[in-house]
Design a protein around this motif. Structure first.
Motif, short mmCIF file in Angstrom:
data_model
loop_
_atom_site.label_atom_id
_atom_site.label_comp_id
_atom_site.label_asym_id
_atom_site.label_seq_id
_atom_site.Cartn_x
_atom_site.Cartn_y
_atom_site.Cartn_z
N ARG A 1 -60.33 31.62 84.58
CA ARG A 1 -61.66 31.17 84.01
C ARG A 1 -61.92 32.14 82.80
O ARG A 1 -62.61 31.95 81.73
N ALA A 2 -61.76 33.54 82.98
CA ALA A 2 -62.12 34.41 81.97
C ALA A 2 -61.28 34.33 80.76
O ALA A 2 -61.79 34.50 79.90
N VAL A 3 -60.17 34.14 81.01
CA VAL A 3 -59.05 33.74 79.82
C VAL A 3 -59.70 32.69 78.97
O VAL A 3 -59.97 32.63 77.74
N LEU A 4 -60.16 31.46 79.57
CA LEU A 4 -60.55 30.39 78.95
C LEU A 4 -62.01 30.74 78.24
O LEU A 4 -62.18 30.29 77.22
N GLN A 5 -62.70 31.67 78.76
CA GLN A 5 -64.03 31.99 78.17
C GLN A 5 -63.93 32.89 76.88
O GLN A 5 -64.25 32.59 75.97
N ALA A 6 -62.71 33.52 77.11
CA ALA A 6 -62.26 34.27 75.81
C ALA A 6 -61.84 33.45 74.72
O ALA A 6 -62.09 33.83 73.41
N ILE A 7 -61.07 32.61 75.00
CA ILE A 7 -60.75 31.79 73.99
C ILE A 7 -61.67 30.61 73.22
O ILE A 7 -61.88 30.61 71.98
N PHE A 8 -62.76 30.09 74.00
CA PHE A 8 -63.84 29.29 73.74
C PHE A 8 -64.90 30.09 73.10
O PHE A 8 -65.61 29.37 71.97
N ASN A 9 -64.91 31.43 73.42
CA ASN A 9 -65.95 32.02 72.75
C ASN A 9 -65.27 33.42 72.22
O ASN A 9 -65.70 34.31 72.75
N PRO A 10 -64.72 33.47 71.03
CA PRO A 10 -64.01 34.40 70.54
C PRO A 10 -64.77 35.78 70.34
O PRO A 10 -64.38 36.78 70.38
N LEU B 1 -60.64 31.25 63.93
CA LEU B 1 -60.46 29.89 63.66
C LEU B 1 -59.65 29.20 64.65
O LEU B 1 -60.01 27.89 64.90
N CYS B 2 -58.54 29.64 65.06
CA CYS B 2 -57.65 29.06 65.87
C CYS B 2 -58.35 28.60 67.15
O CYS B 2 -58.17 27.43 67.76
N ASN B 3 -59.13 29.63 67.70
CA ASN B 3 -59.83 29.62 68.95
C ASN B 3 -61.08 28.58 68.75
O ASN B 3 -61.21 27.79 69.76
N LYS B 4 -61.76 28.43 67.68
CA LYS B 4 -62.71 27.46 67.62
C LYS B 4 -62.03 26.07 67.33
O LYS B 4 -62.41 25.06 67.97
N MET B 5 -61.00 26.14 66.86
CA MET B 5 -60.21 24.83 66.73
C MET B 5 -59.64 24.21 67.92
O MET B 5 -59.80 22.98 68.26
N LEU B 6 -59.24 24.97 68.84
CA LEU B 6 -58.63 24.71 70.23
C LEU B 6 -59.72 24.32 70.99
O LEU B 6 -59.67 23.41 71.78
N SER B 7 -60.90 24.98 70.81
CA SER B 7 -62.07 24.71 71.76
C SER B 7 -62.74 23.30 71.25
O SER B 7 -62.82 22.31 72.03
N GLU B 8 -62.60 22.83 70.12
CA GLU B 8 -62.99 21.30 69.52
C GLU B 8 -62.06 20.63 70.13
O GLU B 8 -62.69 19.42 70.48
N VAL B 9 -60.76 20.90 70.01
CA VAL B 9 -59.68 19.75 70.37
C VAL B 9 -60.07 19.80 71.91
O VAL B 9 -60.18 18.61 72.51
N ILE B 10 -60.43 20.39 72.87
CA ILE B 10 -60.53 20.30 74.28
C ILE B 10 -61.83 19.67 74.56
O ILE B 10 -61.79 18.91 75.33
#
Length: 187
Positions: free
Chosen positions: A7-16, A166-175
């Motif tokens: 969950r911490a890793v996902l939080q870091a990805i979705f909120n860089p 930018l990559c993290n934001k795009m990944l967040s949008e896809v998910i």
């Protein structure tokens, strides 16, 4: 079920740009320590006392005394990184950026780029590079300090890496689209 670390890793990805210190479970590394075992105990004790007095002097605004105390510590144990790191901070506060950078370079070299002093020196040097708008150099220092465990440096490295954000934001949008296909079609 996802673990706390997942969950911490996902939080870091979705909120860089989230401060990593606010993400529980992401970094549970041991606190860094410097290896002072190679120094004479009496000299080390004397140098640490000088450094503590130097830090106290700097905290009260007496930068000249702080610089003298740090320089004395360096004269006694010139192969120990900590006093260079402390003197760099006092030099920076005094406005001597070039002197501070020289001492930080020395602290990093003497520390072998490992331990608490190296981590602190890399962060300080990264900040000085960032102030000088030398973002590539700053990012490199922050990435090295982040690898040593600095949460602040990790955050700064992300902020200075527009591609990662930018990559993290795009990944967040896809998910988000995958989770909520109805709402994504409406936009």
């Amino acid at each position: 079920m996802a673990s706390a670390h997942d969950r911490a890793v996902l939080q870091a990805i979705f909120n860089p740009t989230t401060p990593f210190g606010d993400i529980p479970g992401l970094n549970q590394e041991e606190e860094l320590i410097d290896d002072d075992s190679g120094f004479d105990r009496e000299l080390l004790k004397q140098v640490k006392e000088l450094e503590m007095r130097g830090v106290s002097a700097a905290e009260t605004g007496d930068l000249q005394t702080a610089l003298q105390l740090f320089s004395q510590a360096i004269q006694i144990l010139p192969q120990r990184a900590s006093a260079y790191n402390n003197r760099a901070q006092a030099l920076r506060l005094k406005g001597d950026t070039a002197g501070a950078l020289g001492d930080l370079d020395q602290a990093i070299a003497l520390s072998g780029s490992t331990g608490r002093t190296a981590c602190q020196a890399l962060v300080q040097r990264g900040l000085l590079h960032r102030l000088a708008r030398q973002n590539d150099e700053a990012r490199a220092d922050f990435e090295k300090a982040a690898a040593l465990g600095s949460e602040f440096a990790r955050q700064q490295a992300v902020v200075l890496n527009p591609y990662a954000a930018l990559c993290n934001k795009m990944l967040s949008e896809v998910i988000n689209k995958m989770r909520n296909p109805e709402t994504s079609d409406m936009q």
